[in-house]
Design an enzyme around this catalytic site. Structure first.
Site, PDB file in Angstrom:
ATOM      1  N   ILE A  12      41.502  32.865  28.498  1.00 48.58           N
ATOM      2  CA  ILE A  12      40.965  31.504  28.320  1.00 48.58           C
ATOM      3  C   ILE A  12      42.033  30.493  27.924  1.00 48.58           C
ATOM      4  O   ILE A  12      41.792  29.290  27.979  1.00 48.58           O
ATOM      5  CB  ILE A  12      39.807  31.459  27.291  1.00 48.58           C
ATOM      6  CG1 ILE A  12      40.274  32.007  25.930  1.00 48.58           C
ATOM      7  CG2 ILE A  12      38.583  32.188  27.797  1.00 48.58           C
ATOM      8  CD1 ILE A  12      39.336  31.657  24.777  1.00 48.58           C
ATOM      9  N   TYR A  17      43.474  30.380  10.332  1.00 48.89           N
ATOM     10  CA  TYR A  17      42.187  30.734  10.947  1.00 48.89           C
ATOM     11  C   TYR A  17      41.133  29.668  10.615  1.00 48.89           C
ATOM     12  O   TYR A  17      40.402  29.190  11.489  1.00 48.89           O
ATOM     13  CB  TYR A  17      41.765  32.108  10.408  1.00 48.89           C
ATOM     14  CG  TYR A  17      40.474  32.633  10.977  1.00 48.89           C
ATOM     15  CD1 TYR A  17      40.395  33.071  12.294  1.00 48.89           C
ATOM     16  CD2 TYR A  17      39.331  32.714  10.180  1.00 48.89           C
ATOM     17  CE1 TYR A  17      39.205  33.572  12.808  1.00 48.89           C
ATOM     18  CE2 TYR A  17      38.138  33.216  10.685  1.00 48.89           C
ATOM     19  CZ  TYR A  17      38.082  33.646  11.999  1.00 48.89           C
ATOM     20  OH  TYR A  17      36.910  34.134  12.499  1.00 48.89           O
TER      21      TYR A  17
HETATM   22  N1  LIG Z   1      34.772  40.002  12.590  1.00 50.10           N
HETATM   23  C1  LIG Z   1      34.625  39.094  11.634  1.00 50.10           C
HETATM   24  O1  LIG Z   1      34.794  39.380  10.423  1.00 50.10           O
HETATM   25  C2  LIG Z   1      34.219  37.685  12.001  1.00 50.10           C
HETATM   26  C3  LIG Z   1      33.696  36.866  10.979  1.00 50.10           C
HETATM   27  C4  LIG Z   1      33.324  35.562  11.286  1.00 50.10           C
HETATM   28  C5  LIG Z   1      33.481  35.080  12.573  1.00 50.10           C
HETATM   29  N2  LIG Z   1      33.999  35.897  13.544  1.00 50.10           N
HETATM   30  C6  LIG Z   1      34.166  35.338  14.884  1.00 50.10           C
HETATM   31  O2  LIG Z   1      33.361  36.083  15.797  1.00 50.10           O
HETATM   32  C7  LIG Z   1      33.969  36.057  17.095  1.00 50.10           C
HETATM   33  C8  LIG Z   1      34.090  37.467  17.647  1.00 50.10           C
HETATM   34  O3  LIG Z   1      34.871  38.224  16.762  1.00 50.10           O
HETATM   35  P1  LIG Z   1      34.914  39.831  16.763  1.00 50.10           P
HETATM   36  O4  LIG Z   1      34.820  40.250  15.357  1.00 50.10           O
HETATM   37  O5  LIG Z   1      33.972  40.345  17.751  1.00 50.10           O
HETATM   38  O6  LIG Z   1      36.426  40.060  17.235  1.00 50.10           O
HETATM   39  P2  LIG Z   1      37.066  41.130  18.250  1.00 50.10           P
HETATM   40  O7  LIG Z   1      36.303  42.386  18.233  1.00 50.10           O
HETATM   41  O8  LIG Z   1      38.529  41.171  17.927  1.00 50.10           O
HETATM   42  O9  LIG Z   1      36.883  40.420  19.652  1.00 50.10           O
HETATM   43  C9  LIG Z   1      37.650  39.290  20.020  1.00 50.10           C
HETATM   44  C10 LIG Z   1      37.450  39.074  21.503  1.00 50.10           C
HETATM   45  O10 LIG Z   1      38.214  37.925  21.929  1.00 50.10           O
HETATM   46  C11 LIG Z   1      38.813  38.244  23.184  1.00 50.10           C
HETATM   47  N3  LIG Z   1      39.991  37.393  23.390  1.00 50.10           N
HETATM   48  C12 LIG Z   1      41.018  37.174  22.522  1.00 50.10           C
HETATM   49  N4  LIG Z   1      41.924  36.346  23.086  1.00 50.10           N
HETATM   50  C13 LIG Z   1      41.456  36.040  24.321  1.00 50.10           C
HETATM   51  C14 LIG Z   1      41.952  35.252  25.386  1.00 50.10           C
HETATM   52  N5  LIG Z   1      43.112  34.586  25.290  1.00 50.10           N
HETATM   53  N6  LIG Z   1      41.216  35.149  26.528  1.00 50.10           N
HETATM   54  C15 LIG Z   1      40.038  35.823  26.649  1.00 50.10           C
HETATM   55  N7  LIG Z   1      39.514  36.591  25.670  1.00 50.10           N
HETATM   56  C16 LIG Z   1      40.225  36.710  24.523  1.00 50.10           C
HETATM   57  C17 LIG Z   1      39.155  39.730  23.052  1.00 50.10           C
HETATM   58  O11 LIG Z   1      39.217  40.361  24.324  1.00 50.10           O
HETATM   59  P3  LIG Z   1      40.583  40.785  25.048  1.00 50.10           P
HETATM   60  O12 LIG Z   1      41.502  41.309  23.996  1.00 50.10           O
HETATM   61  O13 LIG Z   1      40.122  41.795  26.054  1.00 50.10           O
HETATM   62  O14 LIG Z   1      41.053  39.525  25.664  1.00 50.10           O
HETATM   63  C18 LIG Z   1      37.908  40.248  22.359  1.00 50.10           C
HETATM   64  O15 LIG Z   1      36.892  40.504  23.311  1.00 50.10           O
HETATM   65  C19 LIG Z   1      35.300  35.329  16.920  1.00 50.10           C
HETATM   66  O16 LIG Z   1      35.138  33.986  17.283  1.00 50.10           O
HETATM   67  C20 LIG Z   1      35.569  35.439  15.439  1.00 50.10           C
HETATM   68  O17 LIG Z   1      36.388  34.390  14.975  1.00 50.10           O
HETATM   69  C21 LIG Z   1      34.360  37.195  13.289  1.00 50.10           C
END
Ligand SMILES: NC(=O)c1ccc[n+]([C@@H]2O[C@H](COP(=O)([O-])OP(=O)(O)OC[C@H]3O[C@@H](n4cnc5c(N)ncnc54)[C@H](OP(=O)(O)O)[C@@H]3O)[C@@H](O)[C@H]2O)c1
Length: 278
Positions: free
Chosen positions: A65, A154
């Site tokens: 993206i 972040y």
């Molecule tokens: N986990 C937490 O504690 C937490 C808390 C609050 C909010 N959030 C938010 O929730 C959302 C999902 O987080 P998660 O915990 O599910 O994290 P995750 O398991 O690390 O997943 C992150 C996703 O983003 C994709 N991604 C990263 N860079 C990208 C790029 N340049 N182009 C396309 N895809 C990309 C990764 O896929 P690829 O590596 O295959 O590209 C992966 O699918 C995020 O917005 C995060 O900030 C998470």
């Protein structure tokens, strides 16, 4: 909107929250375009969600993206699929004392977490505006409305994403496009490294399962409401912080202590009533 009416572009579909949300959407009858950089992982996810049986209801697209080429590929397929919802969920983590931050990492985090979702929204907006009802759901964070030590970079991205969501929501209020922001608290996925997990333990933060966040995201999407912050006391803390941030400043001493190298739970003062709010 009803789930079966949704044709969703879901970024970060290969991640913890993304794959839980993809499963929930597919189960509910929505059409989903799964986006991430790791194509094989996405293809496996699409297969596990019955992509063949669902006759293109679930489709995988490997795209970055942060690149114009990636966003163009997403826009082209989203248009063919009659997309009416964009979920900006992809993000990179960033945790640690700001003084240790690396310039390249700061750039990558803000490009991925803030600039790319804004650019992708712009790319898909013409398609979304052709729809009788449409959504842009930005997955933010509690740290997008509550500054927490250790999350300076972040939080900057997530505060920015919230500002973008609120502004665009008001700008598009007379259109069929609803712009939304979901603020999860800490969630159990591969996003948080060991250091961040230790910090969450030391500051006694509750950690949600990704399925909880996925359910909240689907509920918000269907409702069309503006925003939702998850968890207690986080959902209260973000509101207090919005009204009177200085009231909460003193509550972050345990977080500062937990950021110190070698800090251990036992060394940290138990949270006061005030600090329990965050
Ligand atoms: N986990 C937490 O504690 C937490 C808390 C609050 C909010 N959030 C938010 O929730 C959302 C999902 O987080 P998660 O915990 O599910 O994290 P995750 O398991 O690390 O997943 C992150 C996703 O983003 C994709 N991604 C990263 N860079 C990208 C790029 N340049 N182009 C396309 N895809 C990309 C990764 O896929 P690829 O590596 O295959 O590209 C992966 O699918 C995020 O917005 C995060 O900030 C998470």
């Amino acid at each position: 909107m009803k789930p079966a009416e949704l044709s969703v572009v879901l970024t970060g579909a290969s991640g913890g929250i993304g794959s839980a949300l993809a499963a929930l959407l597919a189960e509910a009858g929505a059409r989903v375009l799964l986006v991430g950089r790791r194509g094989e992982r996405l293809a496996r996810l699409a297969e596990s969600l019955g992509a063949d049986a669902r006759r293109q209801r679930v489709q995988a697209l490997a795209a970055d993206i942060t690149t114009a080429a990636g966003r163009t590929a997403i826009r082209e397929i989203a248009t063919v699929r009659g997309c009416n919802a964009l979920i900006n969920n992809a993000a990179l983590p960033s945790f640690g004392p700001f003084a240790d931050a690396d310039a390249g990492h700061i750039e990558a985090v803000l490009q991925t977490n803030l600039v790319a979702p804004i650019q992708l929204t712009l790319a898909l907006l013409p398609q979304l505006r052709t729809q009788p009802a449409a959504r842009v759901l930005n997955i933010g964070s509690a740290t997008g409305r509550l500054g927490v030590p250790g999350f300076a970079v972040y939080g900057a991205g997530k505060f920015g994403l919230r500002g973008f969501s609120e502004t665009l929501r008001r700008e598009l209020a007379d259109t069929t496009v609803r712009v939304q922001y979901l603020g999860p608290r800490a969630t159990r996925t591969g996003f948080n490294d060991e250091r961040a997990d230790r910090f969450n333990d030391r500051t006694r933060k509750a950690v949600d399962a990704p399925e909880i966040v996925a359910k909240a995201a689907l509920k918000l999407l269907l409702s069309g409401k503006a925003e939702k912050f998850l968890g207690f006391p986080e959902s209260i803390a973000v509101r207090v912080n919005g009204l009177a941030p200085s009231l909460l400043d003193r509550a972050f001493a345990p977080h500062r202590a937990a950021l110190q190298p070698g800090a251990a739970a036992a060394e940290i003062q138990p949270p006061t009533t005030e600090s329990q709010h965050v």
